[in-house]
Scaffold this motif. Structure first.
Motif, PDB file in Angstrom:
ATOM      1  N   MET A 175      92.045  57.772  23.430  1.00 39.78           N
ATOM      2  CA  MET A 175      90.822  58.618  23.023  1.00 39.78           C
ATOM      3  C   MET A 175      89.658  57.862  23.161  1.00 39.78           C
ATOM      4  SD  MET A 175      91.977  61.176  19.842  1.00 39.78           S
ATOM      5  CE  MET A 175      92.596  59.874  18.831  1.00 39.78           C
ATOM      6  N   ALA A 176      89.853  56.368  22.710  1.00 36.14           N
ATOM      7  CA  ALA A 176      88.669  55.606  22.692  1.00 36.14           C
ATOM      8  C   ALA A 176      88.349  55.250  24.060  1.00 36.14           C
ATOM      9  CB  ALA A 176      89.085  54.474  21.780  1.00 36.14           C
ATOM     10  N   GLY A 177      89.167  54.890  24.712  1.00 39.64           N
ATOM     11  CA  GLY A 177      88.915  54.484  26.158  1.00 39.64           C
ATOM     12  C   GLY A 177      88.339  55.453  26.777  1.00 39.64           C
ATOM     13  N   GLY A 178      88.817  56.761  26.871  1.00 39.39           N
ATOM     14  CA  GLY A 178      88.151  57.846  27.518  1.00 39.39           C
ATOM     15  C   GLY A 178      86.803  58.082  27.165  1.00 39.39           C
ATOM     16  N   GLY A 179      86.373  57.839  25.609  1.00 37.45           N
ATOM     17  CA  GLY A 179      85.254  57.989  25.147  1.00 37.45           C
ATOM     18  C   GLY A 179      84.156  56.999  25.801  1.00 37.45           C
ATOM     19  N   LEU A 180      84.622  55.724  25.748  1.00 34.60           N
ATOM     20  CA  LEU A 180      83.765  54.690  26.136  1.00 34.60           C
ATOM     21  C   LEU A 180      83.409  54.711  27.716  1.00 34.60           C
ATOM     22  CD1 LEU A 180      82.645  51.886  25.700  1.00 34.60           C
ATOM     23  CD2 LEU A 180      84.807  50.821  26.377  1.00 34.60           C
ATOM     24  N   ILE A 181      84.388  55.183  28.492  1.00 31.81           N
ATOM     25  CA  ILE A 181      84.060  55.517  30.050  1.00 31.81           C
ATOM     26  C   ILE A 181      82.966  56.798  29.936  1.00 31.81           C
ATOM     27  CG2 ILE A 181      84.881  56.479  32.288  1.00 31.81           C
ATOM     28  CD1 ILE A 181      87.421  55.161  31.347  1.00 31.81           C
ATOM     29  N   ASN A 182      83.052  57.969  29.202  1.00 32.94           N
ATOM     30  CA  ASN A 182      82.089  58.922  29.326  1.00 32.94           C
ATOM     31  C   ASN A 182      80.761  58.328  28.953  1.00 32.94           C
ATOM     32  OD1 ASN A 182      80.887  61.260  29.087  1.00 32.94           O
ATOM     33  ND2 ASN A 182      82.598  62.199  27.697  1.00 32.94           N
ATOM     34  N   VAL A 183      80.661  57.634  27.841  1.00 29.87           N
ATOM     35  CA  VAL A 183      79.382  57.177  27.420  1.00 29.87           C
ATOM     36  C   VAL A 183      78.746  56.123  28.257  1.00 29.87           C
ATOM     37  CG1 VAL A 183      79.922  55.075  25.835  1.00 29.87           C
ATOM     38  CG2 VAL A 183      78.149  56.729  25.116  1.00 29.87           C
ATOM     39  N   ILE A 184      79.312  55.378  28.976  1.00 31.88           N
ATOM     40  CA  ILE A 184      78.877  54.579  30.152  1.00 31.88           C
ATOM     41  C   ILE A 184      78.449  55.388  31.156  1.00 31.88           C
ATOM     42  CG2 ILE A 184      79.518  52.843  31.867  1.00 31.88           C
ATOM     43  CD1 ILE A 184      81.279  51.483  29.683  1.00 31.88           C
ATOM     44  N   LEU A 185      79.106  56.231  31.640  1.00 34.88           N
ATOM     45  CA  LEU A 185      78.731  57.253  32.638  1.00 34.88           C
ATOM     46  C   LEU A 185      77.579  57.962  32.466  1.00 34.88           C
ATOM     47  CD1 LEU A 185      82.088  57.965  34.195  1.00 34.88           C
ATOM     48  CD2 LEU A 185      80.566  56.427  35.137  1.00 34.88           C
ATOM     49  N   ASP A 186      77.551  58.537  31.143  1.00 36.11           N
ATOM     50  CA  ASP A 186      76.486  59.558  30.637  1.00 36.11           C
ATOM     51  C   ASP A 186      75.125  59.154  31.301  1.00 36.11           C
ATOM     52  OD1 ASP A 186      77.332  61.754  29.690  1.00 36.11           O
ATOM     53  OD2 ASP A 186      77.605  60.990  27.635  1.00 36.11           O
ATOM     54  N   PRO A 187      74.346  58.123  30.822  1.00 35.73           N
ATOM     55  CA  PRO A 187      72.985  57.648  31.316  1.00 35.73           C
ATOM     56  C   PRO A 187      72.798  57.735  32.931  1.00 35.73           C
ATOM     57  CG  PRO A 187      74.027  55.756  30.261  1.00 35.73           C
ATOM     58  CD  PRO A 187      74.743  57.095  29.813  1.00 35.73           C
ATOM     59  N   ILE A 188      73.938  57.072  33.289  1.00 36.17           N
ATOM     60  CA  ILE A 188      73.864  56.803  34.817  1.00 36.17           C
ATOM     61  C   ILE A 188      73.956  58.356  35.454  1.00 36.17           C
ATOM     62  CG2 ILE A 188      75.092  56.034  36.866  1.00 36.17           C
ATOM     63  CD1 ILE A 188      76.365  53.746  34.909  1.00 36.17           C
ATOM     64  N   LEU A 189      74.805  59.244  35.147  1.00 37.92           N
ATOM     65  CA  LEU A 189      74.790  60.492  35.992  1.00 37.92           C
ATOM     66  C   LEU A 189      73.854  61.532  35.399  1.00 37.92           C
ATOM     67  CD1 LEU A 189      78.553  60.918  36.039  1.00 37.92           C
ATOM     68  CD2 LEU A 189      77.250  59.906  37.735  1.00 37.92           C
ATOM     69  N   ILE A 190      73.302  61.301  34.109  1.00 36.57           N
ATOM     70  CA  ILE A 190      72.397  62.195  33.620  1.00 36.57           C
ATOM     71  C   ILE A 190      70.977  62.022  34.286  1.00 36.57           C
ATOM     72  CG2 ILE A 190      71.041  62.946  31.452  1.00 36.57           C
ATOM     73  CD1 ILE A 190      73.777  62.716  29.947  1.00 36.57           C
ATOM     74  N   GLY A 192      70.243  59.340  36.577  1.00 34.25           N
ATOM     75  CA  GLY A 192      70.490  58.787  37.730  1.00 34.25           C
ATOM     76  C   GLY A 192      70.012  57.089  37.642  1.00 34.25           C
ATOM     77  N   TRP A 193      70.710  56.669  38.697  1.00 33.13           N
ATOM     78  CA  TRP A 193      70.641  55.131  38.629  1.00 33.13           C
ATOM     79  C   TRP A 193      70.831  54.460  40.215  1.00 33.13           C
ATOM     80  CZ3 TRP A 193      74.856  50.954  38.525  1.00 33.13           C
ATOM     81  CH2 TRP A 193      74.162  49.623  38.199  1.00 33.13           C
ATOM     82  N   GLY A 194      69.959  53.814  40.646  1.00 29.72           N
ATOM     83  CA  GLY A 194      70.158  53.251  41.952  1.00 29.72           C
ATOM     84  C   GLY A 194      70.242  54.421  42.849  1.00 29.72           C
ATOM     85  N   PRO A 195      71.068  54.458  43.663  1.00 27.29           N
ATOM     86  CA  PRO A 195      71.584  55.388  44.729  1.00 27.29           C
ATOM     87  C   PRO A 195      72.132  56.913  43.900  1.00 27.29           C
ATOM     88  CG  PRO A 195      73.539  53.900  44.700  1.00 27.29           C
ATOM     89  CD  PRO A 195      72.280  53.488  43.954  1.00 27.29           C
ATOM     90  N   ILE A 196      72.599  56.823  42.828  1.00 26.46           N
ATOM     91  CA  ILE A 196      72.966  57.854  42.167  1.00 26.46           C
ATOM     92  C   ILE A 196      71.834  58.765  41.656  1.00 26.46           C
ATOM     93  CG2 ILE A 196      74.328  58.704  40.351  1.00 26.46           C
ATOM     94  CD1 ILE A 196      75.855  56.015  40.407  1.00 26.46           C
ATOM     95  N   PRO A 197      71.845  60.046  41.925  1.00 31.09           N
ATOM     96  CA  PRO A 197      70.498  60.886  41.532  1.00 31.09           C
ATOM     97  C   PRO A 197      70.993  61.414  40.129  1.00 31.09           C
ATOM     98  CG  PRO A 197      72.296  62.132  42.897  1.00 31.09           C
ATOM     99  CD  PRO A 197      72.705  60.679  42.865  1.00 31.09           C
ATOM    100  N   ALA A 198      69.691  61.684  39.708  1.00 25.81           N
ATOM    101  CA  ALA A 198      69.841  62.436  38.237  1.00 25.81           C
ATOM    102  C   ALA A 198      70.306  63.634  38.407  1.00 25.81           C
ATOM    103  CB  ALA A 198      68.414  62.550  37.732  1.00 25.81           C
ATOM    104  N   MET A 199      71.327  64.023  37.606  1.00 30.20           N
ATOM    105  CA  MET A 199      72.154  65.359  37.456  1.00 30.20           C
ATOM    106  C   MET A 199      71.786  66.069  36.277  1.00 30.20           C
ATOM    107  SD  MET A 199      75.596  64.152  39.242  1.00 30.20           S
ATOM    108  CE  MET A 199      75.805  62.754  40.315  1.00 30.20           C
ATOM    109  N   GLY A 200      71.028  65.508  35.371  1.00 34.37           N
ATOM    110  CA  GLY A 200      70.803  66.320  34.131  1.00 34.37           C
ATOM    111  C   GLY A 200      72.400  66.547  33.517  1.00 34.37           C
ATOM    112  N   MET A 201      72.176  68.001  33.026  1.00 34.86           N
ATOM    113  CA  MET A 201      73.436  68.360  32.123  1.00 34.86           C
ATOM    114  C   MET A 201      74.765  68.361  33.178  1.00 34.86           C
ATOM    115  SD  MET A 201      71.999  71.339  29.374  1.00 34.86           S
ATOM    116  CE  MET A 201      73.641  71.408  28.943  1.00 34.86           C
ATOM    117  N   GLN A 202      74.609  68.612  34.323  1.00 35.55           N
ATOM    118  CA  GLN A 202      75.617  68.523  35.129  1.00 35.55           C
ATOM    119  C   GLN A 202      76.481  67.144  35.281  1.00 35.55           C
ATOM    120  OE1 GLN A 202      75.645  69.179  39.607  1.00 35.55           O
ATOM    121  NE2 GLN A 202      76.602  71.055  38.926  1.00 35.55           N
ATOM    122  N   GLY A 203      75.571  66.271  35.136  1.00 38.82           N
ATOM    123  CA  GLY A 203      75.761  64.813  35.053  1.00 38.82           C
ATOM    124  C   GLY A 203      76.680  64.431  33.888  1.00 38.82           C
TER     125      GLY A 203
END
Length: 453
Positions: A175-190, A192-203
């Motif tokens: 549970m903790a590992g999955g949550g940590l991965i989620n929170v790391i990816l959240d700002p990147i995908l919501i 955007g970061w570098g070549p990764i576009p901003a996806m908003g809620m879909q991110g």
């Protein structure tokens, strides 16, 4: 199953001291759930940065996502009860078969629910009170979230298998590992970061999908090869029918009972929607904070059932009674302390989630009232999980119906009708107190009858 793998990660639930055993099982669950739910709050925080509409939209999704998660939890409850009883009477091969069947069933169920969910987004959320503007945000989030649900169901059932064997540490790590991965990816995908576009809620939904998919790969490897708690193959149709019978007998009523909570939440969300998007946003934030406030109850509701199931399988009913009474006393005292903390820090929490005065005021009102009832609500939650662990799923289902649709929803609606939103908050406390009294008496009488038989 080898002796080494049979005992790996397991505690002696049949003979060790009750208090110490429950403590040692609950603490790892508590740590994992605190981290996972904290990450969930971070998820809500990032979405809140997108705007009030986005925060209101994600609040509308909670009853639906909780409904589906509750269905998977119900399947996990059935799995844990059946496997715990098999392990309690030393039927390890039957436990393996049941665990494998439960995972296969979880996959099929999640896939069907994902398909149905995608094609019913607009009618369901319109019924909940979402307007056209919010529906566009909800749609982009839920399409991805439904797909992610396939990767959620199997790890949840897999964690139930581990808990049934007495291992609560590994599920907490997952549970903790999955949550940590989620929170790391959240700002990147919501955002955007570098070549990764901003996806908003879909991110945000995509971050959840990736985290759950990685968790699934790990849990399957662990169960099949390291612990040998499931078979490393698919079951035949006859094996699947045999293994799923007992699980569904408990799991379906348990799933129904669990699904009633978010359904009732959806009804009340529709009531809150009448007070405007700000009220819905505050209601959603309050719900997320409630998960944190009730973390000890939720951890106990996962560690107590394996203890009860194994001792029930070994006919140690006096240990079941002592464990239940101990947990009930503890949660009432603990949640009163939690209420004090939330009351004092209500303004701090409210300003952390919104900058709009109306939303801040509503969140603060929620936190100064609703947490007072978390202790008695905890009695109901623990009683329901204890009923399922005792292989009394219909009692748990009837208790949920009584709590939500005889007490909670009608009394809360009446409170809202008579005294607006604040009246709704106070009415929920009254409803939980009435249900807790019924639940406690019901379980104690049921257990006494079993002990006298």
């Amino acid at each position: 199953m080898s002796q080494k793998s049979a005992s790996s990660g397991r505690r002696d639930l049949l003979n060790s001291p009750i208090g110490n055993t429950l403590k040692s099982m609950t603490l790892p669950m508590l740590v994992g759930m605190v981290m996972m739910m904290s990450f969930g709050l971070v998820d809500t925080y990032f979405i809140g940065l997108l705007g009030t509409d986005e925060l209101a939209a994600i609040s509308f999704t909670f009853p639906v996502t909780f409904t589906l998660i509750s269905l998977h939890i119900g399947l996990g409850i059935g799995t844990s009860a059946v496997i715990g009883r098999f392990l309690g009477n030393n039927s390890h091969s039957e436990a393996q078969l049941s665990g494998t069947g439960a995972l296969m069933l979880a996959f099929v169920l999640a896939a069907v629910l994902a398909f149905v969910g995608v094609i019913t987004i607009n009618p369901i959320f319109t019924l909940l009170g979402a307007n056209e503007r919010l529906l566009s945000y909800i749609h982009e989030y839920m399409v991805v979230w439904y797909a992610a649900g396939v990767f959620l169901a199997m790890p949840m059932v897999g964690n139930s298998i581990l808990r049934a064997s007495g291992d609560t540490k590994t599920p907490s790590y997952v549970m903790a590992g999955g949550g940590l991965i989620n929170v790391i990816l959240d700002p990147i995908l919501i955002f955007g970061w570098g070549p990764i576009p901003a996806m908003g809620m879909q991110g945000a939904a995509l971050a959840t999908l990736i985290a759950w998919a990685l968790g699934l790969l790990y849990i399957l490897y662990l169960l099949a090869y390291k612990r040998e708690l499931i078979l490393p193959r698919l079951l035949s149709m006859s094996e699947l029918k045999r293994s799923c019978g007992g699980i569904l007998k408990i799991g379906l009523p348990a799933a129904g009972a669990n699904m009633l909570t978010p359904i009732a939440g959806g009804i009340l969300t529709a009531v809150v929607a009448g007070y405007g998007p700000g009220a819905v946003a505050a209601w959603g934030v309050g719900g997320r904070l409630e998960s944190i406030a009730s973390i000890v109850i939720l951890a106990l509701s996962m560690s107590l059932p394996p203890f009860i199931s194994q001792n029930f399988g070994a006919n140690n009913l006096s240990r079941v009674s002592k464990a239940y009474q101990l947990c009930v006393r503890f949660v009432v005292i603990w949640q009163l302390l939690v209420f004090g903390v939330f009351y004092v820090l209500s303004g701090v929490f409210a300003r952390a989630f919104s900058s709009e005065p109306e939303v801040i005021g509503l969140i603060q009102t929620y936190l100064m009232i609703v947490p007072l009832g978390y202790g008695v609500q905890g009695i109901v939650i623990l009683t329901n999980s204890s009923f399922n662990a005792m292989h009394l799923p219909m009692s748990a289902l009837l208790m949920s119906v009584l709590r939500l649709f005889v007490f909670f929803v009608p009394i809360s609606y009446l409170g809202s009708y008579l005294f607006d939103l604040k009246g709704m908050f106070w009415a929920g406390i009254v409803a939980n107190m009435l249900t807790a009294a019924v639940a406690y008496i019901w379980f104690c009488r049921s257990l006494s009858k079993r002990m006298a038989a």
